[in-house]
Design a protein around this motif. Structure first.
Motif, mmCIF file in Angstrom:
data_model
loop_
_atom_site.group_PDB
_atom_site.id
_atom_site.type_symbol
_atom_site.label_atom_id
_atom_site.label_comp_id
_atom_site.label_asym_id
_atom_site.label_seq_id
_atom_site.Cartn_x
_atom_site.Cartn_y
_atom_site.Cartn_z
ATOM 1 N N CYS A 490 69.008 9.046 -39.057
ATOM 2 C CA CYS A 490 68.818 9.765 -37.797
ATOM 3 C C CYS A 490 70.136 10.440 -37.419
ATOM 4 O O CYS A 490 71.183 9.835 -37.458
ATOM 5 C CB CYS A 490 68.397 8.771 -36.713
ATOM 6 N N ARG A 491 70.000 11.767 -37.102
ATOM 7 C CA ARG A 491 71.208 12.491 -36.661
ATOM 8 C C ARG A 491 70.969 12.981 -35.241
ATOM 9 O O ARG A 491 69.976 13.679 -34.981
ATOM 10 C CB ARG A 491 71.478 13.694 -37.566
ATOM 11 N N VAL A 492 71.836 12.577 -34.348
ATOM 12 C CA VAL A 492 71.669 12.952 -32.944
ATOM 13 C C VAL A 492 72.393 14.284 -32.726
ATOM 14 O O VAL A 492 73.588 14.393 -33.009
ATOM 15 C CB VAL A 492 72.219 11.873 -32.002
ATOM 16 N N ARG A 493 71.631 15.257 -32.301
ATOM 17 C CA ARG A 493 72.201 16.592 -32.084
ATOM 18 C C ARG A 493 73.035 16.605 -30.799
ATOM 19 O O ARG A 493 72.618 16.040 -29.785
ATOM 20 C CB ARG A 493 71.066 17.604 -31.935
ATOM 21 N N PRO A 494 74.200 17.220 -30.823
ATOM 22 C CA PRO A 494 74.972 17.282 -29.568
ATOM 23 C C PRO A 494 74.262 18.192 -28.566
ATOM 24 O O PRO A 494 73.416 19.006 -28.938
ATOM 25 C CB PRO A 494 76.307 17.887 -30.006
ATOM 26 N N PHE A 495 74.614 18.047 -27.295
ATOM 27 C CA PHE A 495 74.029 18.927 -26.266
ATOM 28 C C PHE A 495 74.458 20.368 -26.541
ATOM 29 O O PHE A 495 75.609 20.619 -26.919
ATOM 30 C CB PHE A 495 74.492 18.507 -24.877
ATOM 31 N N GLY A 569 61.698 16.592 -37.386
ATOM 32 C CA GLY A 569 62.070 16.411 -35.986
ATOM 33 C C GLY A 569 61.481 17.496 -35.111
ATOM 34 O O GLY A 569 60.835 18.450 -35.583
ATOM 35 N N GLN A 570 61.727 17.294 -33.825
ATOM 36 C CA GLN A 570 61.198 18.246 -32.838
ATOM 37 C C GLN A 570 61.873 19.605 -33.003
ATOM 38 O O GLN A 570 62.974 19.701 -33.552
ATOM 39 C CB GLN A 570 61.477 17.701 -31.441
ATOM 40 N N THR A 571 61.204 20.618 -32.558
ATOM 41 C CA THR A 571 61.759 21.981 -32.601
ATOM 42 C C THR A 571 63.118 22.004 -31.889
ATOM 43 O O THR A 571 63.237 21.516 -30.766
ATOM 44 C CB THR A 571 60.795 22.970 -31.928
ATOM 45 N N GLY A 572 64.108 22.569 -32.591
ATOM 46 C CA GLY A 572 65.441 22.697 -31.989
ATOM 47 C C GLY A 572 66.272 21.443 -32.103
ATOM 48 O O GLY A 572 67.364 21.366 -31.547
ATOM 49 N N SER A 573 65.778 20.427 -32.873
ATOM 50 C CA SER A 573 66.532 19.170 -32.953
ATOM 51 C C SER A 573 67.663 19.242 -33.974
ATOM 52 O O SER A 573 68.472 18.334 -34.040
ATOM 53 C CB SER A 573 65.580 18.027 -33.297
ATOM 54 N N GLY A 574 67.732 20.335 -34.795
ATOM 55 C CA GLY A 574 68.859 20.502 -35.714
ATOM 56 C C GLY A 574 68.489 20.258 -37.155
ATOM 57 O O GLY A 574 69.356 19.971 -37.972
ATOM 58 N N LYS A 575 67.223 20.459 -37.525
ATOM 59 C CA LYS A 575 66.781 20.240 -38.915
ATOM 60 C C LYS A 575 67.438 21.275 -39.845
ATOM 61 O O LYS A 575 68.029 20.923 -40.856
ATOM 62 C CB LYS A 575 65.247 20.354 -39.005
ATOM 63 N N THR A 576 67.301 22.543 -39.435
ATOM 64 C CA THR A 576 67.854 23.619 -40.264
ATOM 65 C C THR A 576 69.370 23.503 -40.324
ATOM 66 O O THR A 576 69.990 23.732 -41.370
ATOM 67 C CB THR A 576 67.425 24.981 -39.686
ATOM 68 N N TYR A 577 69.957 23.133 -39.166
ATOM 69 C CA TYR A 577 71.417 22.957 -39.103
ATOM 70 C C TYR A 577 71.837 21.923 -40.137
ATOM 71 O O TYR A 577 72.792 22.108 -40.882
ATOM 72 C CB TYR A 577 71.799 22.513 -37.695
ATOM 73 N N THR A 578 71.061 20.796 -40.203
ATOM 74 C CA THR A 578 71.422 19.704 -41.105
ATOM 75 C C THR A 578 71.158 20.085 -42.558
ATOM 76 O O THR A 578 71.981 19.854 -43.424
ATOM 77 C CB THR A 578 70.625 18.425 -40.743
ATOM 78 N N SER A 688 59.180 30.965 -38.699
ATOM 79 C CA SER A 688 60.254 30.205 -39.332
ATOM 80 C C SER A 688 60.326 28.779 -38.806
ATOM 81 O O SER A 688 60.533 27.844 -39.573
ATOM 82 C CB SER A 688 61.587 30.918 -39.132
ATOM 83 N N SER A 689 60.144 28.609 -37.510
ATOM 84 C CA SER A 689 60.237 27.252 -36.964
ATOM 85 C C SER A 689 58.899 26.533 -37.045
ATOM 86 O O SER A 689 58.799 25.375 -36.691
ATOM 87 C CB SER A 689 60.735 27.311 -35.516
ATOM 88 N N ARG A 690 57.860 27.287 -37.467
ATOM 89 C CA ARG A 690 56.528 26.668 -37.571
ATOM 90 C C ARG A 690 56.157 26.377 -39.023
ATOM 91 O O ARG A 690 55.050 25.991 -39.308
ATOM 92 C CB ARG A 690 55.482 27.626 -36.988
ATOM 93 N N ALA A 720 58.542 21.779 -40.556
ATOM 94 C CA ALA A 720 58.282 22.512 -39.309
ATOM 95 C C ALA A 720 58.584 21.617 -38.123
ATOM 96 O O ALA A 720 58.434 20.400 -38.208
ATOM 97 C CB ALA A 720 56.830 22.940 -39.263
ATOM 98 N N GLY A 721 59.011 22.261 -37.035
ATOM 99 C CA GLY A 721 59.349 21.488 -35.847
ATOM 100 C C GLY A 721 58.119 20.801 -35.291
ATOM 101 O O GLY A 721 57.047 21.421 -35.205
ATOM 102 N N SER A 722 58.252 19.543 -34.932
ATOM 103 C CA SER A 722 57.118 18.816 -34.357
ATOM 104 C C SER A 722 57.131 18.993 -32.843
ATOM 105 O O SER A 722 58.142 19.316 -32.245
ATOM 106 C CB SER A 722 57.219 17.334 -34.714
#
Ligand code: ATP
Length: 799
Positions: A490-495, A569-578, A688-690, A720-722
């Motif tokens: 689990c990676r916690v995305r910063p604010f 993970g949820q949309t915007g949670s940092g999947k692509t970033y990771t 892209s996010s779907r 895809a973002g959940s």
């Protein structure tokens, strides 16, 4: 014709008028009329009737009695004219009307006077045959013939009343000769001055009876004699008329009868003449009628011809207009062409001028050139002379040089002799060197044999290294398996900038993978939830830190293991970033590129022992459809994914497999694929996010020592973002979408597992992955709000 006739008539009437004027001037010289008198001048002269009366009286003295001279009133004037006309009428001549004299054509007046002239004195008339015919007329009226025109004062004396009434009585030649004399004598004989016929002496009566002049006596005189005798017998009543008077009476009556007979005969002959003339005229009229009919037909034909001519004329007119227009146009064209010709002429002149100038210039240049040429010829001749001189000099010099060369040859020969001596010396020394070399070779051979024995020891050691390496690999992979084939991080995305840091739902992050989440909407026990992962990365964990835990698995791929890493993970949670990283710069690289880079680094370090072939595939799953993201095909074919029993073991057999040798190769391929997708798909950003994107790295290893091969697969998946699917909060399309994603996620679990299993067919449901996912995450996680997470799942499976 009409105009010609009119002209002829006009000339004729003028001639007749002039003729009349001439006669009037002779007859009445006191008026002295101009010979070219007009009709009006004549009218002015004759209109009061005075002159007319004078003419009549002059011609026939005493024919008109009474006053008709001097000033006359209108009535008197017309009375004068009428008097004249009555005389003319009495003479049986054609007259004219008073109106004609006053205001009509004067031709009838002129004709009347000329006929009167001719009747009185035919010698004064024209020489025409008509004059001859008119002579009897004069005689008919008892007008005495004259040698010249009668003038006033030349009167024939007083006439007896009725003396002019000898109409129709043709005169014999004898009568003609003695007319004036006989008439006078007759009047003397028959004039009864006093007394009565009964009183006349017998001698007188016999003179009268026997007188040949009885024949010449005017009929009026004879009738007056008869009347006188009869009156006398009536006056006497019972008195008897002497015989001699009766004889005289008989004689006179006989004479009158004779004359009447002659006149009747004359009238008859006249009638016959008139009838014959009438017949002639009738036949002439008929002929004229025929002529008129013919003329009418000719007129019709002429009218038709005229119509045709008119039509032709109109056509000719039109043609003329057209030709005029043509002429006008041609004139304009002519003007235009003249202008052109003018301008061309000007151009020609300018050209001529230019040409002349150029010619002059050329001539000047030619002259200059000629001059230059002559000077150059002279120069050349001079140079020729010079060169001849130089040739001579060169010849002299070459002679000198050949002499020198002879000298040099001599010296070179001596040099060569010296060299030969040197070579002999060198050969001797090389032989000594060869001997030295041979001694050295022998020495090296000994040393090399010593090295071979050392190398053999090394080879033995290397063989041991392979064994050690294999053992190392085996041990490493065993370690990985011991760590767990399936790991969840689990990676916690910063604010993100602008987000409220206080609204965190993370209560606690343990070092051993514990994560305590707070649900602010629930109270008590339900408000907290504890999760357990292999490891939890805090918001400050770098890309390298996250990868460090996954790095050993990449090495397993080279050893023939299948590894699957995905982010969920949820949309915007940092999947692509990771998985991919925020940019393509090396420090920002995510798990994907770091894993690939590691793979190529390790394969490079093992290049002496192993040869690796690396190939990549990249697909996208969107709306349950699979697309090849590295395809060169712009059309972006849809691929089948569910057929997993392909002989090459590829789960997505249609997806293009690209051999690569470095990470930059993969980056290039992705860039090209992205460009193609950008062309082929308009909804790229939206989906892209779907969509799920899967990068699969196929590795084929060849053990260079024993020739054995290995196959390994690395699946790098950005899911895809959940979305949360709590029905109370999410409705409509978003609910459907969230449900779809969750459903596709569980389906994807099977896909990924199938990928990991390489070619094994995995049942859709109850797959191991689904179980693991559900057991470690649970659907509950999807229900939490606020804080977002990335879960990395790693599978590690040996082929
Ligand atoms: N660890 C991190 N550190 C800094 N920023 C991050 C981190 N993780 C994510 N972000 C930022 O958060 C935003 C969302 O991240 P990202 O696009 O990777 O989410 P995602 O889960 O892939 O979303 P989606 O499901 O919509 O594709 C991005 O602006 C990204 O730069």
């Amino acid at each position: 014709m009409g105009s010609v006739d009119g002209e002829v008539d006009g000339i004729h009437s003028a001639n007749r008028r002039a003729e009349l004027v001439k006669w009037l001037n002779a007859l009445l010289p006191e008026f002295n009329l101009p010979s070219d008198s007009s009709d009006e001048e004549l009218r002015e002269l004759l209109s009061d009737g005075v002159v007319l009366c004078r003419i009549a009286n002059t011609l026939i003295p005493g024919v008109l009695e009474g006053s008709w001279g001097g000033y006359a009133s209108l009535d008197q004037r017309s009375g004068n004219v009428k008097k004249f006309l009555s005389v003319v009428a009495d003479m049986g001549l054609p007259g004219f009307s008073v109106t004609e004299l006053n205001e009509g054509p004067m031709s009838s007046v002129v004709e009347c006077l000329l006929v009167l002239r001719d009747s009185v004195d035919p010698r004064l008339g024209d020489d025409s045959p008509a004059d001859v015919a008119k002579t009897p007329l004069r005689k008919q009226w008892g007008v005495p013939e004259m040698d010249r025109p009668q003038v006033p004062g030349a009167a024939l004396g007083k006439r007896f009343p009725g003396e002019d009434m000898r109409n129709g009585v043709p005169e014999s030649k004898a009568h003609k000769k003695t007319s004036v004399f006989s008439g006078q004598k007759f009047r003397e004989v028959f004039q009864l001055k006093r007394g009565s016929y009964s009183d006349l002496p017998a001698s007188k009566i016999s003179e009268m009876m026997h007188s040949s002049s009885l024949d010449n006596a005017p009929t009026q005189s004879l009738i007056s004699v008869v009347n006188g005798i009869l009156d006398e017998s009536i006056e006497r009543k019972k008195g008897e008329i002497p015989h001699r008077v009766v004889y005289l009476l008989r004689k006179v009556v006989q004479e009158i009868e004779r004359r009447l007979c002659i006149q009747a005969e004359h009238i008859r002959s006249q009638n016959i003449i008139i009838k014959t003339r009438e017949e002639k005229y009738c036949s002439k009229i008929k002929a004229l009628e025929i002529l008129v009919n013919g003329t009418n037909e000719e007129n019709k034909m002429a009218t038709n011809r005229l119509q045709i001519l008119k039509d032709e004329k109109s056509k000719i007119e039109e043609r003329r207009k057209v030709s005029e227009q043509d002429v006008h146009r041609l004139m304009k064209e002519k003007e235009h062409s003249e202008n052109i010709i003018e301008s061309l002429k000007k151009d020609m002149e300018a050209m001529n001028r230019m040409h002349k100038e150029q010619l002059e210039q050329i001539e000047r240049k030619a002259k200059q050139m000629e001059e230059q040429f002559t000077t150059k010829v002279k120069e050349v001749e001079y140079l020729l002379l010079q060169s001849n001189k130089k040739v001579e000099e060169v010849e002299a010099a070459s002679k000198l040089k050949s002499q020198l060369w002879d000298k040099k040859e001599h010296t070179f020969q001596s040099y060569m002799d010296n060299q030969h001596l040197y070579i002999k010396d060198i050969r001797i020394s090389s032989r000594s060197i060869k001997n030295d070399m041979y001694a050295l070779q022998m020495k090296w051979r000994d040393e090399i044999s010593n090295l071979g024995s050392g190398l053999k020891c090394l080879v033995d050691a290397a063989e041991n290294y392979h064994k050690v390496l294999a053992e190392n690999q085996k041990l490493f992979n065993e370690v990985q398996e011991l760590k767990g084939n399936i790991r969840v991080y689990c990676r916690v995305r910063p604010f993100l900038p602008g987000q409220d840091k206080k609204s965190t739902t993370i209560d606690y992050m343990g070092e051993n993978g514990e994560l305590l989440i707070t649900n602010p909407f629930k109270q008590g026990k339900d408000g907290h939830r504890m999760f357990k992962f292999n490891k939890v990365f805090n918001p400050f964990a770098s890309q390298a830190e996250v990868f460090s835990d996954i790095q050993p698995l990449v090495r397993s791929v080279l050893d023939g293991f299948n590894v699957c890493i995905f982010a969920y993970g949820q949309t915007g949670s940092g999947k692509t970033y990771t998985m991919s990283g925020p940019s393509t710069s090396k420090q920002d690289w995510g798990v994907n590129f770091r894993a690939l880079n590691d793979l190529f680094d390790i394969s490079l370090s093992r290049r002496n022992a192993f040869s690796y072939e690396v190939g990549v595939q990249m697909v996208e799953i969107y709306n349950e459809q699979v697309r090849d993201l590295l395809s060169n095909d712009i059309a972006q074919r849809r691929l089948g994914i569910w057929s997993t029993s392909q002989p090459n073991g590829l789960v997505v057999p249609d997806a293009s497999l690209h051999p690569v040798k470095s990470t930059s190769d993969v980056l290039d391929l992705m860039e090209i694929g992205q460009a193609n997708r950008a062309v082929g798909s308009t909804a790229l950003n939206e989906r892209s996010s779907r969509s799920h994107s899967i990068l699969t790295v196929h590795v084929r290893g060849l053990d260079l020592k024993n020739g054995s091969t290995s196959r390994g697969c690395l699946h790098l998946i950005d899911l895809a973002g959940s979305e949360r699917v709590e029905k109370s909060e999410v409705t409509g399309d978003r609910l459907k979408e969230a449900q779809y994603i969750n459903k596709s996620l569980s389906a994807l679990g099977d896909v990924i597992f199938a990928l990991a299993q390489k070619s094994a067919h995995v049942p859709y449901r109850n797959s191991k992955l689904t179980q693991v996912l559900q057991s470690s995450l649970g659907n509950q996680l999807l229900h939490f709000l606020g804080q977002v997470f990335t879960y990395s799942y790693v599978s590690h499976h040996r082929c």
